[in-house]
Design a protein around this motif. Structure first.
Motif, mmCIF file in Angstrom:
data_model
loop_
_atom_site.group_PDB
_atom_site.id
_atom_site.type_symbol
_atom_site.label_atom_id
_atom_site.label_comp_id
_atom_site.label_asym_id
_atom_site.label_seq_id
_atom_site.Cartn_x
_atom_site.Cartn_y
_atom_site.Cartn_z
ATOM 1 N N MET A 1 29.731 -24.588 91.689
ATOM 2 C CA MET A 1 30.090 -26.009 91.758
ATOM 3 C C MET A 1 30.420 -26.590 90.394
ATOM 4 O O MET A 1 30.993 -27.655 90.290
ATOM 5 N N TRP A 2 30.059 -25.882 89.302
ATOM 6 C CA TRP A 2 30.241 -26.441 87.957
ATOM 7 C C TRP A 2 31.587 -26.000 87.397
ATOM 8 O O TRP A 2 31.665 -25.302 86.392
ATOM 9 N N ASP A 3 32.673 -26.430 88.062
ATOM 10 C CA ASP A 3 34.019 -26.020 87.688
ATOM 11 C C ASP A 3 34.663 -27.056 86.762
ATOM 12 O O ASP A 3 34.016 -28.011 86.314
ATOM 13 N N ASP A 4 35.950 -26.862 86.485
ATOM 14 C CA ASP A 4 36.654 -27.765 85.565
ATOM 15 C C ASP A 4 36.636 -29.207 86.059
ATOM 16 O O ASP A 4 36.444 -30.139 85.272
ATOM 17 N N GLN A 172 12.143 -23.387 101.021
ATOM 18 C CA GLN A 172 12.154 -24.339 99.910
ATOM 19 C C GLN A 172 13.566 -24.546 99.359
ATOM 20 O O GLN A 172 13.765 -24.796 98.180
ATOM 21 N N ARG A 173 14.528 -24.445 100.242
ATOM 22 C CA ARG A 173 15.918 -24.706 99.869
ATOM 23 C C ARG A 173 16.264 -26.158 100.167
ATOM 24 O O ARG A 173 15.820 -26.729 101.165
ATOM 25 N N CYS A 174 17.078 -26.740 99.290
ATOM 26 C CA CYS A 174 17.558 -28.111 99.455
ATOM 27 C C CYS A 174 19.052 -28.127 99.193
ATOM 28 O O CYS A 174 19.538 -27.464 98.267
ATOM 29 N N THR A 175 19.782 -28.871 100.003
ATOM 30 C CA THR A 175 21.208 -29.093 99.761
ATOM 31 C C THR A 175 21.436 -30.580 99.582
ATOM 32 O O THR A 175 21.079 -31.385 100.452
ATOM 33 N N GLY A 185 40.274 -45.932 98.599
ATOM 34 C CA GLY A 185 39.795 -45.945 99.976
ATOM 35 C C GLY A 185 39.413 -44.586 100.531
ATOM 36 O O GLY A 185 38.848 -44.500 101.628
ATOM 37 N N THR A 186 39.709 -43.524 99.805
ATOM 38 C CA THR A 186 39.343 -42.194 100.269
ATOM 39 C C THR A 186 37.873 -41.902 99.950
ATOM 40 O O THR A 186 37.245 -42.590 99.144
ATOM 41 N N VAL A 187 37.355 -40.888 100.605
ATOM 42 C CA VAL A 187 35.975 -40.450 100.392
ATOM 43 C C VAL A 187 35.996 -39.010 99.893
ATOM 44 O O VAL A 187 36.636 -38.135 100.496
ATOM 45 N N ARG A 188 35.314 -38.791 98.780
ATOM 46 C CA ARG A 188 35.230 -37.453 98.198
ATOM 47 C C ARG A 188 33.829 -36.905 98.451
ATOM 48 O O ARG A 188 32.830 -37.593 98.269
ATOM 49 N N HIS A 189 33.757 -35.638 98.876
ATOM 50 C CA HIS A 189 32.475 -35.008 99.197
ATOM 51 C C HIS A 189 32.229 -33.818 98.285
ATOM 52 O O HIS A 189 33.138 -33.064 97.954
ATOM 53 N N GLY A 190 30.989 -33.679 97.872
ATOM 54 C CA GLY A 190 30.566 -32.503 97.127
ATOM 55 C C GLY A 190 29.132 -32.183 97.487
ATOM 56 O O GLY A 190 28.376 -33.062 97.916
ATOM 57 N N SER A 191 28.750 -30.935 97.341
ATOM 58 C CA SER A 191 27.375 -30.559 97.668
ATOM 59 C C SER A 191 26.899 -29.480 96.715
ATOM 60 O O SER A 191 27.696 -28.751 96.117
ATOM 61 N N GLY A 192 25.606 -29.401 96.554
ATOM 62 C CA GLY A 192 25.003 -28.375 95.721
ATOM 63 C C GLY A 192 23.716 -27.894 96.352
ATOM 64 O O GLY A 192 22.997 -28.676 96.993
ATOM 65 N N GLU A 193 23.427 -26.615 96.196
ATOM 66 C CA GLU A 193 22.228 -26.027 96.780
ATOM 67 C C GLU A 193 21.203 -25.762 95.692
ATOM 68 O O GLU A 193 21.536 -25.332 94.580
#
Length: 250
Positions: A1-4, A172-175, A185-193
């Motif tokens: 997830m830690w990209d440019d 013990q995992r969390c996302t 007006g758009t929605v941007r989504h990102g997630s990390g584990e």
């Protein structure tokens, strides 16, 4: 997830962590703990903490897994001011001994197995001079807010940024799921584990690494850690050499 893309926007989306009332106490405590020695930051990121700590006169070296994040840091300071090694914090070694090794803002949870987290503690201990300290800032999982059958906890719900954390209690995992409402007006989504760690589990990891507990606070300002604390700043110390310990005097 830690990209440019993440590295480019990291300082903006983390703006509240750069606020003086947040960053000031963090750097104050770390500078006191480093004393006259050098500091090593695991997961240094874009240098939010490492750069102002170096500006205090503490020699700082960083380890960072993401080359993109390290490149963002390098736009702010040069290699001579703050050297950074690209690698993982569980196994990467850098030259020298340090009076302080530290991890801020839940970064140890990016290691997603218990074995990797134990290895991180051991790596910190290897880099510490006798008497040196390892500091970890970490959140306390809000599992008391989970009723039976529910796996998600709302963490942030303002107009521009929604954060929901989902938990797997068996592993013990969390996302963390982030939703940003953009100006168009758009929605941007990102997630990390992540893998969450209890404070007592941290103490056991420290013990396995040969470190001794020294103090635990609820925040960088030194406020007491209690049953209701939502985070902790924990300090463990590498025992001094026997020759460094002075005998008691009458």
């Amino acid at each position: 997830m830690w990209d440019d893309e993440t590295a480019e926007h990291y300082d903006t989306i983390s703006a509240e962590k750069f606020a003086p009332e947040v960053l000031g106490p963090t750097v104050d405590l770390l500078a006191r703990l480093a004393g006259s020695g050098a500091a090593l930051e695991f997961a240094i990121g874009t240098g939010r903490v490492g750069i102002p700590l170096a500006a205090r006169g503490v020699p700082v070296t960083g380890i960072e897994l993401s080359a993109s994040m390290a490149a963002r840091l390098r736009r702010k300071v040069d290699e001579a001011t703050l050297p950074v090694v690209v690698g993982d914090m569980a196994t990467t070694a850098v030259p020298g001994e340090f009076s302080l090794v530290f991890l801020v803002w839940n970064s140890i949870s990016n290691l997603r197995t218990q074995a990797e987290q134990v290895a991180c503690f051991r790596n910190a201990a290897r880099h510490l001079a006798p008497g040196g300290r390892f500091v970890v800032e970490l959140w306390v999982p809000p599992l008391r807010r989970l009723p039976p059958g529910q796996s998600a906890v709302p963490i942030r719900t303002d107009d521009r940024h929604l954060v929901l954390d989902t938990y797997d209690l068996a592993t013990q995992r969390c996302t963390s799921h982030h939703y940003w409402h953009e100006a168009d007006g758009t929605v941007r989504h990102g997630s990390g584990e992540f893998r969450y760690i209890w404070p007592a589990e941290c103490d056991l990891m420290a013990q396995l690494a040969g470190l001794e507990p020294e103090s635990r606070f609820a925040d960088w300002d030194g406020s007491p850690f209690t049953t209701d604390s939502e985070s902790h700043v924990s300090v463990w110390r590498k025992p001094p050499r026997a020759t460094d310990q002075r005998p008691a005097t009458c």
